[in-house]
Scaffold this motif. Structure first.
Motif, PDB file in Angstrom:
ATOM      1  N   PHE A 259       0.820  -1.212   0.000  1.00 33.26           N
ATOM      2  CA  PHE A 259       0.000   0.000   0.000  1.00 33.26           C
ATOM      3  C   PHE A 259       0.858   1.268   0.000  1.00 33.26           C
ATOM      4  CE2 PHE A 259      -3.282   2.817   2.150  1.00 33.26           C
ATOM      5  CZ  PHE A 259      -4.111   2.891   1.035  1.00 33.26           C
ATOM      6  N   ASP A 260       2.133   1.138   0.327  1.00 32.70           N
ATOM      7  CA  ASP A 260       3.032   2.292   0.419  1.00 32.70           C
ATOM      8  C   ASP A 260       4.021   2.347  -0.740  1.00 32.70           C
ATOM      9  OD1 ASP A 260       3.910   4.601   1.827  1.00 32.70           O
ATOM     10  OD2 ASP A 260       5.564   3.481   2.706  1.00 32.70           O
ATOM     11  N   THR A 261       3.769   1.610  -1.831  1.00 34.51           N
ATOM     12  CA  THR A 261       4.766   1.484  -2.891  1.00 34.51           C
ATOM     13  C   THR A 261       4.551   2.375  -4.109  1.00 34.51           C
ATOM     14  OG1 THR A 261       3.603  -0.346  -3.958  1.00 34.51           O
ATOM     15  CG2 THR A 261       5.237  -0.918  -2.261  1.00 34.51           C
ATOM     16  N   LEU A 262       3.572   3.252  -4.104  1.00 32.12           N
ATOM     17  CA  LEU A 262       3.333   4.083  -5.289  1.00 32.12           C
ATOM     18  C   LEU A 262       4.581   4.834  -5.755  1.00 32.12           C
ATOM     19  CD1 LEU A 262      -0.259   5.524  -4.770  1.00 32.12           C
ATOM     20  CD2 LEU A 262       0.460   3.720  -6.321  1.00 32.12           C
ATOM     21  N   PRO A 263       5.391   5.419  -4.875  1.00 35.87           N
ATOM     22  CA  PRO A 263       6.584   6.127  -5.362  1.00 35.87           C
ATOM     23  C   PRO A 263       7.583   5.214  -6.091  1.00 35.87           C
ATOM     24  CG  PRO A 263       6.073   6.827  -3.138  1.00 35.87           C
ATOM     25  CD  PRO A 263       5.193   5.631  -3.441  1.00 35.87           C
ATOM     26  N   ASP A 264       7.480   3.912  -5.896  1.00 35.22           N
ATOM     27  CA  ASP A 264       8.393   2.980  -6.557  1.00 35.22           C
ATOM     28  C   ASP A 264       8.085   2.799  -8.035  1.00 35.22           C
ATOM     29  OD1 ASP A 264       9.556   2.624  -4.068  1.00 35.22           O
ATOM     30  OD2 ASP A 264       8.509   0.737  -3.680  1.00 35.22           O
ATOM     31  N   TRP A 265       6.863   3.156  -8.454  1.00 27.58           N
ATOM     32  CA  TRP A 265       6.497   2.933  -9.855  1.00 27.58           C
ATOM     33  C   TRP A 265       5.640   4.032 -10.484  1.00 27.58           C
ATOM     34  CZ3 TRP A 265       1.262   2.273 -11.050  1.00 27.58           C
ATOM     35  CH2 TRP A 265       0.413   1.994  -9.980  1.00 27.58           C
ATOM     36  N   LEU A 266       5.152   4.970  -9.702  1.00 28.01           N
ATOM     37  CA  LEU A 266       4.260   6.009 -10.221  1.00 28.01           C
ATOM     38  C   LEU A 266       4.913   7.379 -10.064  1.00 28.01           C
ATOM     39  CD1 LEU A 266       1.419   6.362 -11.438  1.00 28.01           C
ATOM     40  CD2 LEU A 266       0.561   6.668  -9.113  1.00 28.01           C
ATOM     41  N   PRO A 267       5.515   7.923 -11.128  1.00 30.35           N
ATOM     42  CA  PRO A 267       6.239   9.187 -11.025  1.00 30.35           C
ATOM     43  C   PRO A 267       5.387  10.353 -10.503  1.00 30.35           C
ATOM     44  CG  PRO A 267       6.707   8.139 -13.124  1.00 30.35           C
ATOM     45  CD  PRO A 267       5.604   7.342 -12.467  1.00 30.35           C
ATOM     46  N   TYR A 268       4.086  10.308 -10.722  1.00 25.68           N
ATOM     47  CA  TYR A 268       3.181  11.373 -10.258  1.00 25.68           C
ATOM     48  C   TYR A 268       3.167  11.472  -8.729  1.00 25.68           C
ATOM     49  CZ  TYR A 268      -1.224  13.906  -9.543  1.00 25.68           C
ATOM     50  OH  TYR A 268      -2.175  14.805  -9.142  1.00 25.68           O
ATOM     51  N   ILE A 269       3.533  10.376  -8.047  1.00 20.72           N
ATOM     52  CA  ILE A 269       3.525  10.332  -6.582  1.00 20.72           C
ATOM     53  C   ILE A 269       4.953  10.063  -6.085  1.00 20.72           C
ATOM     54  CG2 ILE A 269       2.608   9.185  -4.519  1.00 20.72           C
ATOM     55  CD1 ILE A 269       0.457  10.683  -6.050  1.00 20.72           C
ATOM     56  N   PRO A 270       5.734  11.114  -5.824  1.00 22.68           N
ATOM     57  CA  PRO A 270       7.107  10.900  -5.363  1.00 22.68           C
ATOM     58  C   PRO A 270       7.238  10.600  -3.869  1.00 22.68           C
ATOM     59  CG  PRO A 270       6.703  13.237  -5.720  1.00 22.68           C
ATOM     60  CD  PRO A 270       5.465  12.506  -6.168  1.00 22.68           C
ATOM     61  N   LYS A 271       6.149  10.779  -3.077  1.00 16.95           N
ATOM     62  CA  LYS A 271       6.267  10.582  -1.635  1.00 16.95           C
ATOM     63  C   LYS A 271       5.004   9.937  -1.075  1.00 16.95           C
ATOM     64  CE  LYS A 271       7.186  13.118   2.625  1.00 16.95           C
ATOM     65  NZ  LYS A 271       7.298  14.456   3.222  1.00 16.95           N
ATOM     66  N   SER A 272       5.211   8.968  -0.170  1.00 13.02           N
ATOM     67  CA  SER A 272       4.099   8.287   0.498  1.00 13.02           C
ATOM     68  C   SER A 272       4.498   8.014   1.943  1.00 13.02           C
ATOM     69  CB  SER A 272       3.784   6.961  -0.200  1.00 13.02           C
ATOM     70  OG  SER A 272       2.785   6.245   0.500  1.00 13.02           O
ATOM     71  N   GLU A 273       3.574   8.295   2.852  1.00 10.99           N
ATOM     72  CA  GLU A 273       3.800   8.004   4.266  1.00 10.99           C
ATOM     73  C   GLU A 273       2.599   7.250   4.804  1.00 10.99           C
ATOM     74  OE1 GLU A 273       4.609  11.596   6.403  1.00 10.99           O
ATOM     75  OE2 GLU A 273       6.337  12.104   5.159  1.00 10.99           O
ATOM     76  N   LEU A 274       2.867   6.168   5.539  1.00  8.31           N
ATOM     77  CA  LEU A 274       1.784   5.366   6.116  1.00  8.31           C
ATOM     78  C   LEU A 274       1.422   5.861   7.504  1.00  8.31           C
ATOM     79  CD1 LEU A 274       2.726   1.699   5.157  1.00  8.31           C
ATOM     80  CD2 LEU A 274       0.954   3.145   4.152  1.00  8.31           C
ATOM     81  N   GLY A 275       0.154   5.667   7.852  1.00  8.64           N
ATOM     82  CA  GLY A 275      -0.337   5.984   9.187  1.00  8.64           C
ATOM     83  C   GLY A 275      -1.392   4.976   9.595  1.00  8.64           C
ATOM     84  N   GLU A 276      -1.830   5.074  10.828  1.00  7.31           N
ATOM     85  CA  GLU A 276      -2.870   4.194  11.375  1.00  7.31           C
ATOM     86  C   GLU A 276      -2.580   2.715  11.098  1.00  7.31           C
ATOM     87  OE1 GLU A 276      -6.952   5.288  10.788  1.00  7.31           O
ATOM     88  OE2 GLU A 276      -6.510   7.414  11.004  1.00  7.31           O
TER      89      GLU A 276
END
Length: 138
Positions: free
Chosen positions: A24-41
């Motif tokens: 669920f936190d891997t979008l920055p690994d393959w989606l250039p539009y999303i360079p940053k992801s932080e997990l919570g809860e």
């Protein structure tokens, strides 16, 4: 309510594709539009930063490792929709050993027509899946 689905065939095994996109936190690994992801809860909420610095907050609604699929909703985003629910699924193409990745969503447009909202998300899904293919080819 509006809906759209995009899919792509990728000449990589489903397990390899899922290994890249299944977290669920891997979008920055393959989606250039999303360079940053932080997990919570406890990993159920992801706070994404897009290329323009905008914030998108999403909640993991369902996850099935065996079926290689997860669904998420948008809690906060700069998109003109409500009631957004999206699903990403990696399927096996049995006759070729390749994968088919599907990205679909349902949502209610706010302030725009269904066609415009569908075009927006279909473009996001199509561009995202093309980026996935490029990442896996590299």
């Amino acid at each position: 309510m509006a809906t759209t689905t995009a899919s792509i065939r990728i000449s990589v095994s489903p397990d390899r594709v899922w290994q890249l996109i299944g977290g669920f936190d891997t979008l920055p690994d393959w989606l250039p539009y999303i360079p940053k992801s932080e997990l919570g809860e406890g990993g159920r909420i992801r706070s994404l930063t897009n290329q323009e610095g905008g914030l998108i907050v999403e909640r993991l609604e369902a996850f099935d490792e065996r079926a290689r699929t997860y669904s998420y909703s948008i809690l906060q985003a700069p998109f003109p929709v409500t009631g957004y629910l999206s699903t990403i699924t990696v399927l096996e193409n049995l006759d070729s050993g390749c994968s088919r990745v599907e990205w679909s969503g349902t949502f209610t447009p706010v302030g725009i027509g269904d066609d415009e909202a569908v075009a927006l998300f279909h473009g996001i899904y199509t561009d995202g899946l093309a980026a996935l293919r490029r990442t896996l080819a590299a």
